[in-house]
Scaffold this motif. Structure first.
Motif, PDB file in Angstrom:
ATOM      1  N   ARG A 158       1.210   0.096   6.427  1.00 18.57           N
ATOM      2  CA  ARG A 158       0.123  -0.731   6.985  1.00 18.57           C
ATOM      3  C   ARG A 158       0.660  -1.954   7.712  1.00 18.57           C
ATOM      4  NH1 ARG A 158      -5.326  -0.273   3.328  1.00 18.57           N
ATOM      5  NH2 ARG A 158      -4.885   1.790   2.504  1.00 18.57           N
TER       6      ARG A 158
ATOM      7  N   VAL B 110      -6.569  -8.162  14.518  1.00 19.17           N
ATOM      8  CA  VAL B 110      -6.398  -6.794  14.010  1.00 19.17           C
ATOM      9  C   VAL B 110      -7.289  -5.802  14.762  1.00 19.17           C
ATOM     10  CG1 VAL B 110      -6.490  -5.314  11.966  1.00 19.17           C
ATOM     11  CG2 VAL B 110      -5.784  -7.693  11.741  1.00 19.17           C
TER      12      VAL B 110
ATOM     13  N   ARG C  98      -7.889   0.664   7.468  1.00 20.52           N
ATOM     14  CA  ARG C  98      -6.872   0.318   6.469  1.00 20.52           C
ATOM     15  C   ARG C  98      -6.112  -0.942   6.874  1.00 20.52           C
ATOM     16  NH1 ARG C  98      -3.560   5.665   6.262  1.00 20.52           N
ATOM     17  NH2 ARG C  98      -3.530   5.055   8.450  1.00 20.52           N
ATOM     18  N   LEU C  99      -5.948  -1.124   8.198  1.00 22.88           N
ATOM     19  CA  LEU C  99      -5.278  -2.351   8.652  1.00 22.88           C
ATOM     20  C   LEU C  99      -6.172  -3.562   8.420  1.00 22.88           C
ATOM     21  CD1 LEU C  99      -3.512  -1.193  11.944  1.00 22.88           C
ATOM     22  CD2 LEU C  99      -2.511  -1.635   9.706  1.00 22.88           C
TER      23      LEU C  99
ATOM     24  N   TRP D 289       1.708  -3.407  16.899  1.00 25.57           N
ATOM     25  CA  TRP D 289       2.025  -4.156  18.121  1.00 25.57           C
ATOM     26  C   TRP D 289       2.835  -5.416  17.834  1.00 25.57           C
ATOM     27  CZ3 TRP D 289      -2.791  -3.071  16.246  1.00 25.57           C
ATOM     28  CH2 TRP D 289      -3.463  -4.117  15.616  1.00 25.57           C
TER      29      TRP D 289
ATOM     30  N   ASP E 250      -8.334  -3.829   5.972  1.00 23.98           N
ATOM     31  CA  ASP E 250      -8.223  -4.099   4.529  1.00 23.98           C
ATOM     32  C   ASP E 250      -6.942  -4.876   4.227  1.00 23.98           C
ATOM     33  OD1 ASP E 250     -10.571  -2.972   3.867  1.00 23.98           O
ATOM     34  OD2 ASP E 250      -9.752  -1.103   3.059  1.00 23.98           O
ATOM     35  N   MET E 251      -5.860  -4.454   4.863  1.00 23.76           N
ATOM     36  CA  MET E 251      -4.582  -5.151   4.654  1.00 23.76           C
ATOM     37  C   MET E 251      -4.754  -6.637   4.980  1.00 23.76           C
ATOM     38  SD  MET E 251      -1.899  -6.595   6.454  1.00 23.76           S
ATOM     39  CE  MET E 251      -2.073  -5.940   8.102  1.00 23.76           C
ATOM     40  N   ALA E 252      -5.345  -6.921   6.144  1.00 24.05           N
ATOM     41  CA  ALA E 252      -5.511  -8.314   6.556  1.00 24.05           C
ATOM     42  C   ALA E 252      -6.397  -9.063   5.559  1.00 24.05           C
ATOM     43  CB  ALA E 252      -6.116  -8.363   7.956  1.00 24.05           C
ATOM     44  N   ARG E 253      -7.434  -8.378   5.064  1.00 24.96           N
ATOM     45  CA  ARG E 253      -8.349  -9.024   4.135  1.00 24.96           C
ATOM     46  C   ARG E 253      -7.635  -9.359   2.817  1.00 24.96           C
ATOM     47  NH1 ARG E 253     -14.186  -7.917   3.525  1.00 24.96           N
ATOM     48  NH2 ARG E 253     -13.899  -6.210   4.985  1.00 24.96           N
ATOM     49  N   VAL E 254      -6.799  -8.444   2.346  1.00 24.72           N
ATOM     50  CA  VAL E 254      -6.082  -8.677   1.095  1.00 24.72           C
ATOM     51  C   VAL E 254      -5.190  -9.908   1.211  1.00 24.72           C
ATOM     52  CG1 VAL E 254      -4.231  -7.783  -0.349  1.00 24.72           C
ATOM     53  CG2 VAL E 254      -6.149  -6.326   0.253  1.00 24.72           C
TER      54      VAL E 254
ATOM     55  N   PHE F 266       0.835  -1.194   0.000  1.00 22.44           N
ATOM     56  CA  PHE F 266       0.000   0.000   0.000  1.00 22.44           C
ATOM     57  C   PHE F 266       0.874   1.250   0.000  1.00 22.44           C
ATOM     58  CE2 PHE F 266      -2.239  -3.426   2.034  1.00 22.44           C
ATOM     59  CZ  PHE F 266      -3.520  -3.348   1.537  1.00 22.44           C
TER      60      PHE F 266
END
Lengths: 262, 271
Positions: free
Chosen positions: A91, B184, B165-166, A95, B168-172, A87
């Motif tokens: 991102r 998340v 946005r985090l 933690w 979405d990152m995990a979903r991608v 991205f």
């Protein structure tokens, strides 16, 4: 690795500001062969990122047909192929350590735990972060965080690699090193890459093919094939000339300021 | 002691800079000594009847402990607090989460949780006792009622602060809905949950004692009131000191270690 086929892709955003819908993409046709590095180039707001969101399955509400490796991308299909995504921002999960961030993606993709260590060490080493595997993201510079994101994307051994202006948040010197790093990794792995950018020089430096978008609604204005030999060099005079002519395609003017025919 | 100071101390010790550790500890010890001396001086100045000195206060505390009253009333108070704390966390989390997730819930409730926060605890206590009678159900109701708005507000802020946005990152990268939630979303809300628990406990201490004073015949609040009726200042001091020690113990033995473990990664706490 996989080829990508996009046919007549259109996307309308509905929101309170635009109750009738805002046309972001208008009939995009795009075919990307295996191992190709394609840049989507255009002004901001032209829907380049929307193409990526559709390809990775984040945005399943679109019109048209999108296939990756022959499989249709849709909500019902879930997560049919492995995607690596870098991205604009890193991102990372703040933690988790750098290593655990990469492992998070590996585990999410269902990759066997026995492979994690080798993959993490290998990719973190490749992006120059071997000594920072146990650091937390906030201890790293912006460039190092983005390196972590690149390592994460490659570590899952993606079938397609999507990159959304990954270097636009970095200073130019860091961005240069990162582009060189990306190209050298890409030459080793030859992943199919779709790279979104609004930087013409960056596109010419990286891509096999540049797809130029119009401003909203996003349509494909023109395609440019970059035939510079690899590995490429920042100092190459041809690269500079190419980027000037591509800039003119994007802005629609010639060097003398007259409009080019579309 | 804040986590930041604690971490600085650890870092100092690791580097062998031992002189920093005794300094921080000795300042605290010194402040304790000064406090004790001032207390003793006040006791001599205003007589033991009005300001019992440290010796007589701890003697009174020892008497309460030996007679078994200390443990009995402490146990009752703790039980009320824990039950109400659990109930308030539950209610606060449900309301706070709904407000964080749904715009309609937020718009219809935001004013009322603020109002709920400002109404004095005493009002909840009186109303609860009038509805349910002078019993423990009313006590728990009153304490829960007085506490949950603060918890709801913190959870609401926490849910709103979740970074999509985090997710979405995990979903991608193919993370399942369960994984996105547990790995998340929850870690992002945890700091706010801790803050909610802090605020909640702070309120609960005060309201519980008040509840016991007004409508129960046991617990530390009741005993404080009893000592007041007897004009036994040493006992009042003894109960107060005991309460303070228990709060300190919970803070240092439970809350701080949890926080340190959970939030080691956070730069704003570290630096």
């Amino acid at each position: 690795m996989a080829d990508i086929e996009v046919r007549r892709l259109s996307k309308v955003y509905r929101s309170r500001a635009h109750p009738d819908g805002l046309l972001a993409l208008d009939g995009i046709d795009l075919a990307v062969a295996d191992h190709q590095f394609v840049c989507l180039l255009g002004p901001s707001g032209c829907g380049k990122s929307t193409v990526l969101n559709v390809l990775c399955g984040l945005d399943p509400q679109y019109a048209g047909e999108v296939r990756v490796a022959g499989r249709v991308v849709s909500r019902a299909n879930g997560h049919p192929f492995r995607v690596g995504y870098v991205f604009q921002e890193p991102r990372l999960l703040p933690w988790l350590t750098v290593r655990r961030n990469v492992e998070f993606a590996l585990q999410s993709e269902g990759i066997a735990k026995s492979e994690w260590r080798a993959r993490c060490d290998g990719w973190l080493g490749r992006v120059g972060l071997a000594d920072f595997a146990e650091a937390h993201p906030h201890e790293l510079s912006g460039g190092m965080q983005q390196r972590t994101a690149i390592a994460r994307a490659f570590a899952v051994d993606p079938e397609i690699l999507l990159m959304d202006e990954p270097f636009s948040g970095l200073d130019e010197l860091t961005a240069r090193t990162m582009r060189e790093l990306l190209l050298s990794i890409w030459l080793e792995t030859k992943k199919t890459v779709i790279f979104v950018t609004h930087n013409c020089f960056e596109a010419c430096f990286l891509a096999d093919r540049i797809v130029v978008f119009t401003a909203r609604p996003g349509r494909i204005k023109r395609e440019v094939t970059i035939e510079l030999p690899r590995p490429r060099n920042y100092e190459d005079a041809r690269l500079f000339e190419l980027s000037v002519s591509v800039t003119h395609h994007v802005t629609g003017t010639t060097a003398r300021g007259t409009r080019l025919p579309d | 002691m804040s986590v930041a100071t604690a971490r600085k101390l650890e870092a100092g010790a690791a580097r062998g800079l031992l002189r920093r550790v005794p300094e921080a500890v000795s300042i605290r010890l010194a402040s304790l000594v000064v406090l004790a001396v001032a207390w003793q001086a006040a006791s001599i100045l205003f007589t033991e009847r009005f300001v019992p000195g440290p010796a007589s206060t701890f003697a009174a505390l020892w008497d309460l402990a030996r007679g078994g009253e200390l443990i009995k009333h402490f146990g009752v108070t703790m039980a009320r607090m824990l039950a109400s704390f659990a109930a308030a966390m539950l209610v606060g989390m449900v309301i706070g989460t709904a407000m964080g997730l749904y715009r309609r819930a937020e718009q219809s409730l935001d004013m009322w949780v603020m109002v709920g926060l400002t109404i004095p605890g005493l009002c909840y206590i009186i109303v609860s006792f009038m509805w349910l009678g002078l019993n423990d159900r009313a006590a728990v109701l009153a304490i829960t009622w007085a506490t949950f708005p603060a918890i709801a507000i913190n959870v609401w802020q926490g849910v709103k602060a979740i970074d999509p946005r985090l997710i979405d990152m995990a979903r991608v990268f193919g993370a399942s809905a369960w994984r996105r939630t547990t790995r998340v979303v929850v870690p992002q809300v945890l700091p706010y949950l801790m803050a909610a628990a802090r605020f909640g406990l702070g309120i609960i201490w005060k309201v519980t004692v008040l509840v016991e004073l007004l409508g129960r015949s046991d617990g530390i609040g009741y005993m404080l009131n009893y000592s007041f009726q007897m004009f036994d200042m040493a006992d009042v001091f003894a109960w107060t000191i005991f309460f303070t020690l228990v709060m300190l113990a919970i803070e240092l033995a439970i809350l701080k270690p949890i926080e340190r473990r959970l939030f080691m990664w956070r730069p704003e706490i570290r630096a």
